[in-house]
Design a protein around this motif. Structure first.
Motif, PDB file in Angstrom:
ATOM      1  N   ASP A  36       0.818  -0.949  -0.045  1.00 23.42           N
ATOM      2  CA  ASP A  36      -0.190   0.170  -0.313  1.00 23.42           C
ATOM      3  C   ASP A  36       0.612   1.381  -0.356  1.00 23.42           C
ATOM      4  OD1 ASP A  36      -2.708  -1.181   0.295  1.00 23.42           O
ATOM      5  OD2 ASP A  36      -1.842  -1.926   1.961  1.00 23.42           O
ATOM      6  N   LEU A  39       2.530   1.797  -3.456  1.00 28.10           N
ATOM      7  CA  LEU A  39       1.535   2.631  -4.639  1.00 28.10           C
ATOM      8  C   LEU A  39       1.498   3.671  -4.260  1.00 28.10           C
ATOM      9  CD1 LEU A  39      -0.138   2.164  -6.579  1.00 28.10           C
ATOM     10  CD2 LEU A  39      -1.714   0.852  -5.094  1.00 28.10           C
ATOM     11  N   ARG A  40       0.814   3.800  -3.090  1.00 23.48           N
ATOM     12  CA  ARG A  40       1.068   5.380  -2.767  1.00 23.48           C
ATOM     13  C   ARG A  40       1.698   6.382  -2.783  1.00 23.48           C
ATOM     14  NH1 ARG A  40       0.275   4.525   2.978  1.00 23.48           N
ATOM     15  NH2 ARG A  40      -1.445   3.380   2.572  1.00 23.48           N
ATOM     16  N   THR A  43       1.572   7.142  -6.455  1.00 18.56           N
ATOM     17  CA  THR A  43       0.195   7.736  -7.849  1.00 18.56           C
ATOM     18  C   THR A  43       0.382   8.735  -6.853  1.00 18.56           C
ATOM     19  OG1 THR A  43      -0.773   6.405  -5.366  1.00 18.56           O
ATOM     20  CG2 THR A  43      -1.466   5.481  -7.568  1.00 18.56           C
ATOM     21  N   ASP A  44       1.247   9.611  -5.409  1.00 16.48           N
ATOM     22  CA  ASP A  44       1.100  10.385  -5.134  1.00 16.48           C
ATOM     23  C   ASP A  44       1.925  11.386  -5.284  1.00 16.48           C
ATOM     24  OD1 ASP A  44       3.273   9.997  -3.809  1.00 16.48           O
ATOM     25  OD2 ASP A  44       2.562  10.153  -2.050  1.00 16.48           O
ATOM     26  N   ARG A  85      -8.685  -0.672  -4.002  1.00 21.00           N
ATOM     27  CA  ARG A  85      -8.622   0.834  -2.996  1.00 21.00           C
ATOM     28  C   ARG A  85      -7.575   1.762  -2.768  1.00 21.00           C
ATOM     29  NH1 ARG A  85      -5.993  -4.030   0.004  1.00 21.00           N
ATOM     30  NH2 ARG A  85      -4.145  -3.573  -0.314  1.00 21.00           N
ATOM     31  N   HIS A  86      -7.069   1.514  -3.996  1.00 18.57           N
ATOM     32  CA  HIS A  86      -6.202   2.704  -4.618  1.00 18.57           C
ATOM     33  C   HIS A  86      -6.489   3.259  -5.837  1.00 18.57           C
ATOM     34  CE1 HIS A  86      -3.141   2.393  -1.872  1.00 18.57           C
ATOM     35  NE2 HIS A  86      -3.083   1.168  -1.540  1.00 18.57           N
TER      36      HIS A  86
END
Ligand SMILES: Cc1ncc(COP(=O)(O)O)c(C=O)c1O
Length: 263
Positions: A36, A39-40, A43-44, A85-86
């Motif tokens: 998680d 992946l954050r 994407t951030d 989730r994302h």
């Protein structure tokens, strides 16, 4: 980019696999709990040139088609959840290699048709997904042979041992996996030495190499006909994880010659 993750699979699925890199505590791939965070970061905006495309998992080597397909389904379901989730699309899924090779039965082949059909079902349920596989051993194991000759045949405590020129520093596969490498003896009539040729010994014969370790074992109690010093021995299924995983310079014996055949 793909995130390589040590994806959890159903209990017992990888229990009897000779070589498992995942589905259990392992140095390979991200722990699922770290996926998680990774992946954050993708994407951030923390890693601008990198973009999340999907998930990669290579969990084990040596699975039959139904088990490998079950592992692929677990990976796909886990990756679906992560992407959901994302709120990002899952564009790619690489389910690795691991197709079984049976060194005890050189004529057996992995059920590519059954595995392909299972993957097709997985892909049909996800039309936007690019699904990849990474076959290794099951493609190339059958394409290589290790040929050597018998230096000596010894009788020890009721068993016959053939010592070959070379050993597991050339072909470490049987020592690494704990199997007997399938082999054939090609009797050779010539005996180039001035001393008498020792008589042949009937099989079963255990083929060992020249190293100073009992682990230098290529095939245990192989059901071959008589073997004499000077005979050729050809070990089949030496096209994967063979020379390139071997400890070449143990005792500093010469390296073998590699011949590439255009067949
Ligand atoms: C990441 C990865 N993919 C694919 C393979 C190929 O595995 P196999 O030879 O069992 O098909 C390996 C082998 O270790 C691997 O590490």
């Amino acid at each position: 980019m793909l995130l390589r993750v040590d994806v959890p699979v159903a209990d017992g699925l990888l229990a009897s696999v000779p070589l498992a890199m995942g589905g259990r505590p392992s140095p390979f791939g991200l722990d699922p709990r770290d996926a998680d965070m990774a992946l954050r970061m993708l994407t951030d905006g923390s890693c601008p040139p990198l973009e999340f495309a999907g998930v990669h998992a290579h969990l084990a080597s040596g699975l039959a088609a139904p088990e490998l397909a079950a592992a692929a389904r677990s990976v796909a379901a886990w990756a679906d959840d992560l992407a959901r989730r994302h709120r990002v699309p899952l564009r790619e899924l690489d389910v690795g290699g691991g197709m079984a090779v049976d060194y005890g039965d050189p004529d057996a082949r992995f059920d590519w048709v059954g595995y392909g059909a299972a993957l097709a079902r997985l892909a049909d349920a996800r039309p936007e997904l690019r699904l990849r596989v990474e076959p290794g051993r099951a493609l190339t194991a059958y394409c290589g042979w290790y040929a050597t000759d018998v230096l000596d045949v010894k009788h020890s405590h009721g068993e016959e041992f053939a010592v070959v020129r070379g050993g597991t520093h050339h072909l470490r596969t049987p020592a690494a996996r704990g199997h007997s490498q399938p082999c054939h003896v090609l009797p050779v009539a010539d005996w180039p030495h001035p001393w008498p040729r020792p008589p042949g010994r009937p099989g079963p014969v255990t083929f060992v190499g020249q190293l100073c370790t009992p682990k230098d074992l290529l095939a245990r109690a192989a059901p071959v006909p008589a073997v004499r010093p000077g005979d050729r021995v050809v070990f089949a299924m030496a096209g994967a994880y063979a020379w390139n995983i071997s400890h070449h310079d143990f005792l500093m014996h010469p390296h073998p010659t590699v011949h590439h055949l255009d067949v």
